[in-house]
Design a protein around this motif. Structure first.
Motif, mmCIF file in Angstrom:
data_model
loop_
_atom_site.group_PDB
_atom_site.id
_atom_site.type_symbol
_atom_site.label_atom_id
_atom_site.label_comp_id
_atom_site.label_asym_id
_atom_site.label_seq_id
_atom_site.Cartn_x
_atom_site.Cartn_y
_atom_site.Cartn_z
ATOM 1 N N ASN A 185 0.838 -1.206 0.000
ATOM 2 C CA ASN A 185 0.000 0.000 0.000
ATOM 3 C C ASN A 185 0.872 1.254 0.000
ATOM 4 O OD1 ASN A 185 0.504 -0.762 2.894
ATOM 5 N ND2 ASN A 185 -0.529 1.176 3.236
ATOM 6 N N CYS A 186 0.278 2.378 -0.401
ATOM 7 C CA CYS A 186 1.029 3.634 -0.441
ATOM 8 C C CYS A 186 0.676 4.456 0.798
ATOM 9 C CB CYS A 186 0.701 4.400 -1.711
ATOM 10 S SG CYS A 186 -1.021 4.892 -1.826
ATOM 11 N N GLN A 187 1.191 5.674 0.865
ATOM 12 C CA GLN A 187 0.951 6.487 2.049
ATOM 13 C C GLN A 187 -0.495 6.982 2.149
ATOM 14 O OE1 GLN A 187 4.528 8.266 0.861
ATOM 15 N NE2 GLN A 187 5.323 8.489 2.935
ATOM 16 N N MET A 217 -3.505 -1.935 -1.791
ATOM 17 C CA MET A 217 -2.132 -2.258 -2.214
ATOM 18 C C MET A 217 -1.945 -2.092 -3.722
ATOM 19 S SD MET A 217 -1.402 -5.587 0.210
ATOM 20 C CE MET A 217 -2.962 -6.415 -0.101
ATOM 21 N N HIS A 218 -0.966 -1.282 -4.098
ATOM 22 C CA HIS A 218 -0.567 -1.198 -5.505
ATOM 23 C C HIS A 218 0.185 -2.480 -5.846
ATOM 24 C CE1 HIS A 218 -1.428 3.070 -6.277
ATOM 25 N NE2 HIS A 218 -1.092 3.284 -5.020
ATOM 26 N N TYR A 219 -0.018 -2.993 -7.062
ATOM 27 C CA TYR A 219 0.772 -4.166 -7.474
ATOM 28 C C TYR A 219 1.445 -3.871 -8.806
ATOM 29 C CZ TYR A 219 -3.333 -5.410 -10.325
ATOM 30 O OH TYR A 219 -4.364 -5.401 -11.235
ATOM 31 N N GLU A 249 -8.380 5.953 -9.881
ATOM 32 C CA GLU A 249 -6.991 6.327 -9.631
ATOM 33 C C GLU A 249 -6.730 6.567 -8.164
ATOM 34 O OE1 GLU A 249 -6.056 9.645 -12.210
ATOM 35 O OE2 GLU A 249 -6.746 8.423 -13.902
ATOM 36 N N CYS A 250 -5.502 6.278 -7.753
ATOM 37 C CA CYS A 250 -5.119 6.502 -6.356
ATOM 38 C C CYS A 250 -4.663 7.957 -6.213
ATOM 39 C CB CYS A 250 -3.988 5.561 -5.977
ATOM 40 S SG CYS A 250 -3.512 5.693 -4.246
ATOM 41 N N PRO A 251 -5.024 8.590 -5.097
ATOM 42 C CA PRO A 251 -4.607 9.981 -4.897
ATOM 43 C C PRO A 251 -3.082 10.168 -4.909
ATOM 44 C CG PRO A 251 -5.890 9.166 -3.000
ATOM 45 C CD PRO A 251 -5.896 8.101 -4.035
ATOM 46 N N CYS A 252 -2.319 9.075 -4.726
ATOM 47 C CA CYS A 252 -0.859 9.224 -4.704
ATOM 48 C C CYS A 252 -0.299 9.474 -6.099
ATOM 49 C CB CYS A 252 -0.199 7.992 -4.093
ATOM 50 S SG CYS A 252 -0.115 6.575 -5.197
ATOM 51 N N GLY A 253 -1.129 9.215 -7.134
ATOM 52 C CA GLY A 253 -0.683 9.476 -8.495
ATOM 53 C C GLY A 253 0.005 8.291 -9.161
HETATM 54 ZN ZN ZN Z 1 -1.440 5.075 -4.028
#
Ligand code: ZN
Length: 409
Positions: free
Chosen positions: A230-232, A237-239, A292-296
Motif C-alpha cells: 500500500n502507499c501512504q 495495495m498497488h501491485y 486512480e489513487c490519490p498518490c498518483g
Molecule cells: Zn497510491
C-alpha cells in the motif's frame, strides 16, 4: 487488460508448451495460437496449488537445469510441498519489485531495515533483504525469535524500519512497552507481511511502536512477498502490473468478476522464467480497486485481503466472509469481538443467526440485537437474526472457520 499486458501474455504463451513440460501437459489439446482475445485467455484452465504439488520436486521448471540458481518452497505442513525454481533473472526481478515496495513506503537508502521474517526454504527473509540491498539501505538480517537480542540490535543498530508478520510486530511492540524502552527505539516504519489483520491490531502496533505501517503482498508461488504494497494514502495495495497480471473470479464458479467486486485473486506471471504460472488460484479474497489513487501512481490496486476462499459462505445469494461479521461487530459499542454464526435452511429459506457476546445486562439484549441486525442489513445487505449472549459464553478458537457453522447441507 492493458494492450501491453496482453502482448506480454501472448509472447509467453507462444513458447510455454515447448519450455514447460508442466504446461505442455496441462494445456494438452489447446493450441496456444488460438488464444487471440482476452476472452480466449480467460477460457484457459486455472492452475491450482494441487497441480503444483503434483509437479514435485522440479516438474515446474521451464528452463534447463543450468539456468536455475535457487529454489524456494511453500510451507509443506500438510502433504507434499511446492517447489518453485528461480533463474538469475527471476531473483533480480524479485529484488526490483521489492525495492519498489520500499520506495512506495517512503523508505530510502538512509534507512536501516530490521528483517525478522525467517530465512530458509521459504521466501520471506531473503526477499526483504534482497530488495533492501538493491535499494541501498542497511539490512539487519535478524530472522525471527530471541526478543532480547532483537531489541538490543534494534537499539544499538538504530533500526528505522521493522519488517515482520503482524503477530511478531505486536509481540515486539508489547515487549518494548513492558520494558519502557520506547524512547530508545528509532523505528519510523513497519512493513508487515500480508495476512488478514484487523484494524484494532494495526492501530495497536502503530501506536505502541510509533510507526507508519505498510502491508506487503506476495506468495511463494509468485516470487514471494514484494509484488504489491500500500502507499501512504490508504490501505489498498498497488501491485506491479508489468510483472504480474491479476484477475478476480467467483471462487465457486470461476467466472471473472468486474472491478470493485470481491472474489478470489488469480495471478498470471508476465516475466517469470523458472516457473511461469498461468491463471494461478491464490485462494486470497480481495477486489481490484477501480479508479486512480490519490498518490498518483499508475500501478493498479487491490484491496486489503478479507480472508481465504475456504472462509467464504453464500447466504441468500450474498457472499459472506468472517471479516464482514467482525466489521459489523466492531461498529457496535456494546458488542464484543467474539461471535459465532449459524446458517440454517428452514421452510425454503436461509436463516443466518449471529451470536455475539455483550457486557450489557439481559434486559438490554434486545436493544443491542436490534443494532447488530440493522448495521448488518445496511452494510452487508442481508437480514440476520442477532442473538446476544453473556461474555465468555461462546467457545474460543484461533481458527476463523470455527466461528461459522453452515448447517444447510
Ligand atoms: Zn497510491
Amino acid at each position: 487488460m492493458k494492450e501491453e499486458t496482453f502482448s506480454q501474455i501472448k509472447t509467453m504463451l507462444s513458447t510455454i508448451k515447448e519450455k514447460s513440460a508442466f504446461y505442455n501437459k496441462k494445456f494438452e489439446g489447446i493450441d496456444m495460437g488460438d488464444v487471440k482475445t482476452e476472452e480466449d485467455f480467460r477460457n484457459l484452465p486455472f492452475t491450482t496449488k494441487d497441480d503444483l504439488r503434483e509437479a514435485y520436486p522440479l516438474g515446474l521448471a521451464a528452463v534447463p537445469d543450468e539456468k536455475i540458481v535457487r529454489i524456494h518452497s511453500s510451507s509443506g505442513t500438510t502433504g507434499t510441498p511446492v517447489i518453485i525454481p528461480y533463474t538469475a533473472k527471476d531473483v533480480a526481478d524479485w529484488a526490483i519489485q521489492f525495492k519498489r515496495c520500499y520506495e512506495m513506503a517512503g523508505i530510502t537508502p538512509k534507512d536501516r531495515i530490521h528483517v525478522t521474517p525467517g530465512y530458509g526454504l521459504w521466501t520471506a527473509g531473503i526477499g526483504f533483504q534482497l530488495g533492501a540491498e538493491l535499494l541501498g539501505a542497511m539490512v539487519i538480517p535478524m530472522g525471527p525469535g530471541n526478543t532480547e537480542k532483537q531489541l538490543r540490535m534494534m537499539i544499538d543498530m538504530e533500526s528505522t524500519v521493522l519488517c515482520a508478520t503482524s503477530s511478531y510486530a505486536l509481540l515486539l511492540a508489547e515487549a518494548i512497552a513492558e520494558k519502557g524502552i520506547g524512547d530508545q527505539i528509532k523505528l519510523r516504519k513497519g512493513v508487515i507481511g500480508s495476512e488478514r489483520w484487523g484494524e484494532k491490531m494495526r492501530n495497536r502496533i502503530a501506536n505502541e511502536l510509533g510507526v507508519e505501517l505498510y502491508d506487503i503482498y506476495g506468495l511463494t508461488e509468485v516470487y514471494g512477498p514484494g509484488i504489491g504494497i500500500n502507499c501512504q494514502h490508504n490501505h489498498e495495495m498497488h501491485y506491479w502490473d508489468d510483472y504480474v497480471y491479476f484477475e478476480i473470479v467467483d471462487p465457486k464458479t470461476g467466472e471473472n468478476l468486474p472491478d470493485g467486486t470481491f472474489g478470489e485473486l488469480v495471478i498470471t506471471t508476465l516475466q517469470k522464467e523458472g516457473a511461469p504460472l498461468i491463471r494461478f488460484r491464490t485462494h486470497d479474497l480481495t477486489r481490484i480497486v477501480p479508479g486512480e489513487c490519490p498518490c498518483g501512481s499508475e500501478f493498479p490496486r487491490i484491496d486489503t485481503l478479507i480472508g481465504r476462499t475456504d472462509d467464504m459462505i453464500k447466504v441468500k445469494g450474498v457472499n459472506i466472509f468472517p471479516a464482514h461479521v467482525e466489521e459489523v461487530l466492531a461498529l457496535i459499542g456494546d458488542a464484543s469481538s467474539e461471535y459465532q454464526v449459524m446458517i440454517d435452511h428452514l421452510n425454503g429459506r436461509d436463516i443466518m443467526t449471529v451470536f455475539f457476546e455483550t457486557p450489557v445486562s439481559k434486559d438490554d439484549y434486545k436493544v443491542v440485537e436490534e443494532q447488530v441486525t440493522e448495521v448488518f442489513k445496511n452494510r452487508i445487505g442481508i437480514k440476520i437474526e442477532a442473538k446476544a449472549v453473556q461474555m465468555g459464553d461462546l467457545p474460543r478458537s484461533e481458527k476463523k472457520s470455527n466461528h461459522i457453522f453452515d448447517n444447510r447441507y
